[in-house]
Design an enzyme around this catalytic site. Structure first.
Site, short mmCIF file in Angstrom:
data_model
loop_
_atom_site.label_atom_id
_atom_site.label_comp_id
_atom_site.label_asym_id
_atom_site.label_seq_id
_atom_site.Cartn_x
_atom_site.Cartn_y
_atom_site.Cartn_z
N CYS A 76 -19.46 11.65 -38.38
CA CYS A 76 -18.33 12.56 -38.24
C CYS A 76 -17.17 11.76 -37.66
O CYS A 76 -17.29 11.17 -36.59
CB CYS A 76 -18.68 13.72 -37.33
SG CYS A 76 -17.29 14.82 -36.98
N CYS A 219 -10.89 17.22 -40.22
CA CYS A 219 -12.12 16.49 -40.54
C CYS A 219 -11.75 15.01 -40.69
O CYS A 219 -10.96 14.65 -41.58
CB CYS A 219 -12.75 17.02 -41.82
SG CYS A 219 -14.21 16.10 -42.37
#
Length: 279
Positions: A76, A219
């Site tokens: 991530c 993101c």
């Protein structure tokens, strides 16, 4: 059992961090349930995911991330910046270069503090364009392929992403279309879906995240994916600012390697009572 936690955010993508540097606090077979419980925004702490910090085998630090649905992600982008911010504050690393082990491999990070704010630059590796199986064609590049009414491109930037260029991010149908693309069988493990709008040499992005199963404010790997596809198509050059609802990231490319740079902040710290005896 009382467990200390730290809440952090990077561009509005928020995480609960559990420090297991000295001791295993949440058994591995309970980590998924832990994430589902405490990521809940009404019955838990509230977060997009949980980061677990441990000593690494292939690098000094290891990061594992569990999404709010309990699934474990390979990596991530916003999460690793939050992870680095915490590690820097705890002096597990010092300003400058460091290495972090993830399920997507060992990543190099560079930290610095300016005017009281921490900035993290992450070597995201080389974006991979050949990880999607195209029906009747085997494995190959998946660029501007018609899918559910859109032209979809695919790239892996640590996790799989679909990238769709649109005229406007204000289209209310985008988030209705995202799950159709995310769950399409062409993506063996599913994919995050990024809708991208050109913005005077830079990019604006909205992302539907796999595991969260909804739109997030930002993101990191999706921002890299958007820039990688845009560069692949000649839309941007070797540097671009990616603007998300939660803030901006600068994505640069050097010898085809992608770098992501942005900030991360500690929101608050606290403790929870976690019952190890319940499933």
């Amino acid at each position: 059992m009382t467990i200390q936690f730290t809440k952090l955010q990077g561009n509005g993508n928020d995480f609960i961090l559990i420090d297991e540097w000295d001791d295993l606090l949440v058994p591995d077979d309970r980590k998924a349930a832990f994430a589902k419980k405490y990521c809940h925004r009404r019955f838990g702490i509230g977060a997009d995911g949980v980061l677990f910090l441990t000593k690494g085998v292939k690098a000094p630090l290891q990061m594992r991330i569990f999404n709010e649905d309990g699934s474990e992600a390979e990596m991530c982008g916003n999460g690793i910046r939050c992870f680095a911010k915490y590690a820097l504050d705890k002096r597990y690393i010092v300003p400058g270069l460091a290495r972090v082990e993830t399920k997507a491999g060992v990543l190099e990070i560079e930290t610095k503090t300016e005017n009281g704010k921490t900035y993290i630059k992450v070597n995201m590796g080389k974006p991979l364009f050949d990880r999607v199986k195209i029906p009747a064609q085997g494995h190959g590049e998946f660029i501007n392929v018609p899918l559910h009414g859109y032209e979809v491109s695919a790239v892996n930037t640590g996790v799989p992403h679909a990238v769709v260029f649109v005229d406007s991010l204000e289209d209310p149908d985008l988030m209705d279309a995202a799950p159709l693309i995310r769950f399409d069988k062409v993506f063996a493990k599913g994919a995050n879906v990024n809708f991208v709008q050109r913005d005077m040499g830079n990019l604006r992005v909205r992302t539907y995240e796999r595991g969260v199963e909804g739109e997030t404010l930002s993101c990191g790997t999706g921002s890299v994916a958007a820039a990688a596809i845009a560069r692949h198509l000649g839309i941007v050059r070797d540097s671009a600012v990616v603007k998300t609802a939660g803030g901006e990231l600068r994505i640069t490319f050097e010898h085809d390697m992608a770098y992501m740079e942005g900030g991360a902040e500690t929101v608050y710290k606290g403790e929870i009572e976690f019952d190890l005896s319940t499933p």
